[in-house]
Structure formats: C-alpha cells, structure tokens
Scaffold this motif. Structure first.
Motif, PDB file in Angstrom:
ATOM      1  N   SER A   1       1.585   2.314  -3.714  1.00  0.00           N
ATOM      2  CA  SER A   1       0.455   2.412  -4.625  1.00  0.00           C
ATOM      3  C   SER A   1      -0.274   3.750  -4.503  1.00  0.00           C
ATOM      4  O   SER A   1      -0.064   4.508  -3.567  1.00  0.00           O
TER       5      SER A   1
ATOM      6  N   LYS B   1       0.816  -1.206   0.000  1.00  0.00           N
ATOM      7  CA  LYS B   1       0.000   0.000   0.000  1.00  0.00           C
ATOM      8  C   LYS B   1       0.850   1.258   0.000  1.00  0.00           C
ATOM      9  O   LYS B   1       0.395   2.321  -0.407  1.00  0.00           O
TER      10      LYS B   1
ATOM     11  N   GLU C   1      -7.200   0.982  -6.519  1.00  0.00           N
ATOM     12  CA  GLU C   1      -5.788   0.916  -6.153  1.00  0.00           C
ATOM     13  C   GLU C   1      -4.965   0.610  -7.395  1.00  0.00           C
ATOM     14  O   GLU C   1      -5.327  -0.248  -8.196  1.00  0.00           O
TER      15      GLU C   1
ATOM     16  N   ARG D   1     -10.006   4.984  -1.108  1.00  0.00           N
ATOM     17  CA  ARG D   1     -10.781   4.084  -0.263  1.00  0.00           C
ATOM     18  C   ARG D   1     -12.081   4.731   0.176  1.00  0.00           C
ATOM     19  O   ARG D   1     -12.089   5.787   0.805  1.00  0.00           O
TER      20      ARG D   1
ATOM     21  N   ASP E   1     -14.078  -3.411 -11.645  1.00  0.00           N
ATOM     22  CA  ASP E   1     -12.610  -3.392 -11.591  1.00  0.00           C
ATOM     23  C   ASP E   1     -12.109  -4.825 -11.728  1.00  0.00           C
ATOM     24  O   ASP E   1     -12.034  -5.573 -10.766  1.00  0.00           O
TER      25      ASP E   1
ATOM     26  N   ASP F   1     -13.553   3.010  -4.792  1.00  0.00           N
ATOM     27  CA  ASP F   1     -12.416   2.206  -4.344  1.00  0.00           C
ATOM     28  C   ASP F   1     -11.559   1.891  -5.561  1.00  0.00           C
ATOM     29  O   ASP F   1     -12.039   1.333  -6.546  1.00  0.00           O
TER      30      ASP F   1
ATOM     31  N   THR G   1      -4.657   8.296  -1.077  1.00  0.00           N
ATOM     32  CA  THR G   1      -3.250   8.263  -0.672  1.00  0.00           C
ATOM     33  C   THR G   1      -2.356   8.000  -1.876  1.00  0.00           C
ATOM     34  O   THR G   1      -2.706   7.234  -2.776  1.00  0.00           O
TER      35      THR G   1
ATOM     36  N   ALA H   1      -0.957  -0.140  -8.523  1.00  0.00           N
ATOM     37  CA  ALA H   1       0.396  -0.450  -8.090  1.00  0.00           C
ATOM     38  C   ALA H   1       1.359  -0.222  -9.247  1.00  0.00           C
ATOM     39  O   ALA H   1       0.954  -0.196 -10.415  1.00  0.00           O
TER      40      ALA H   1
ATOM     41  N   ALA I   1      -4.019   4.791  -3.833  1.00  0.00           N
ATOM     42  CA  ALA I   1      -5.179   4.105  -3.266  1.00  0.00           C
ATOM     43  C   ALA I   1      -6.284   5.095  -2.932  1.00  0.00           C
ATOM     44  O   ALA I   1      -6.042   6.109  -2.266  1.00  0.00           O
TER      45      ALA I   1
END
Length: 266
Positions: A8, A5, A30, A12, A225, A28, A66, A32, A10
């Motif tokens: 990445s 995390k 994420e 949320r 997703d 949501d 984030t 990477a 992210a």
C-alpha cells in the motif's frame, strides 16, 4: 505472504508542508491496490502538497510516508515511478510527438540510461492504448487532439509505467460532460485491474460513480475517510463548499439506484 502494508501507500501521523512548517497536520491515509480514493477539497486546501509529498518531491515535516512498505525518502525517483504514476490536470507537448510515442514515454522508468524501447515496451504501450480504447489515435500528433483525447492518452502513458498505484489530479476538470463520464468509467476499470487510485476532483458525483472511499481536505486536516454514501452528506458538502446541496438516489434503467448530488437553487 506479503503483508498488506507492504502493498500500500501509507501516510501515518504526518505533517506536510514546506521549509519545516506543516500546512497539513496529523494526516493519515492508506491506499491499497484496487482502492479508488476520491479526494475533495477547496482550491488551496493542500492537494498539491499532498501529491508532491507522496511522489517524493518534498519531504514530510514529520511522520512517515511509505510506498509499498518503504520510506519514500529512501527511494530514488525511478523507484518511486515504478510504484506510483501521476496524471496531471492537463499536459502539453513541446514537440509534435505521436500518441504512440507519448504513451511509450511511460516505459522510460524501466529503461537504462542509454537504452531504447524494445519489443516488450512497444507491446505494453500498444496494450495501454487498446485498454483506453484509443488505439485509433496512435499515429495522431498529441497536440492536435481534443482535451478528452489528450487526457485518455496521459492516463495510458501513466498506465504504461506498470505502477501499482496512480495519482490523478482532477483528471476530468477541463472536459465536457461526455468525456468526464468516459474518464471516470476508465478509472473504475483500472481499479478492477488491481491498481490503487487517488483521484482529486471538485465533483462529488465522480465519487459516487467510481470511488470506494472519500477523503476530504479542509482546515489543514484530512478527514472523513469513509464510503461515498457515508461521507458525502448535505452537511459535509455544505461545510466544504459553503452551499446547500441535496443528495438523493436516482433509478438507473432497471439497475440499482445511484446516488447523486445537486446544489439547491433558491
């Protein structure tokens, strides 16, 4: 070991919008390093709002966003630019800067207020031109280039930031077919260099060519997703665009078949 995390981007349980009112809710997502997430959605679905939030221009209404494990609201513009770069749909220069200078602008996030680019900055810019196979354009005025050439230069400029992530807003939307293919191939190559990419497009075939995952913006939600093969079904595309679409596999000159889609013409 660095936690996943912390490497990445992210989002949320976030609501994204303006003036305290969410136009996208329960988001949501994420990304990477090495991911290519292809974002599809109709015009006005909220892609710009999503991008502006991820880049720190607007705050989420609620939830968290984030970058590399740090809340985007606590990062300075320079810190954000060192983590994620941005490639707009189109770009025009007010002055006749050369291609090499435009790419060198990407190094500004690593320079002090009164600093000038040094030897390493010029080396990085030259490497980015070489990677995008446009070194032969280095001395050309940016505003005299074709649309495909300009787009490659802007991707090179974003790459020169040496950010871990890249957001591309419909990078092939104004290009002819050949240049679309060239840009999408380069997106795939950048992911191979462990750069995480979020790419908006109106062409589902781009996802089959380059994406590891697909996300769909529709009805104020970010959904579906999953892999392109799992998510880009005739039912999903009909729901998203309101037209009948066929999805099928095509042979690729002795290689594994590739999935493509085409509208049903009655």
């Amino acid at each position: 070991m660095v936690k996943a995390k912390e490497q990445s981007i992210a989002i949320r349980k976030a609501g994204l919008g303006y003036n305290g009112k969410a136009i996208l809710d329960d988001v949501d997502l994420e990304i990477a390093p090495g991911d290519v997430v292809c974002l599809l959605g109709q015009n006005g679905a909220g892609k710009t709002t999503l991008f502006r939030t991820m880049l720190g221009f607007i705050a989420p209404v609620h939830g968290s966003v984030t970058l590399s494990g740090r809340e985007v609201s606590r990062l300075s513009p320079r810190e954000i630019a060192c983590i994620v770069s941005y490639v707009p749909q189109s770009y025009a220069m007010p002055f006749a800067y050369s291609v090499s200078d435009v790419v060198l602008f990407g190094r500004s996030v690593h320079l002090g207020l009164f600093s000038s680019p040094g030897a390493r900055d010029r080396h990085v810019a030259a490497e980015c031109l070489d990677l995008l196979e446009i070194s032969h354009l280095a001395a050309r005025p940016f505003n005299e280039l074709s649309g495909g050439e300009r787009q490659m230069v802007i991707i090179a400029r974003a790459l020169a930031q040496e950010a871990r992530f890249m957001i591309l807003d419909e990078p092939a939307s104004n290009l002819d077919y050949g240049n679309q293919v060239r840009v999408i191939r380069k997106v795939r190559e950048l992911a191979g260099r462990n750069i995480g990419i979020l790419m908006a497009t109106h062409h589902p075939d781009h996802a089959f060519m380059a994406a590891s995952r697909v996300a769909v913006l529709s009805g104020g939600k970010l959904s579906h997703d999953g892999s392109p093969e799992a998510m880009l079904t005739p039912e999903t595309l009909r729901s998203l665009y309101g037209v009948e679409v066929q999805v099928f596999d095509t042979p690729q000159n002795g290689h594994a078949s590739r999935r493509v889609c085409a509208p049903v013409v009655e």
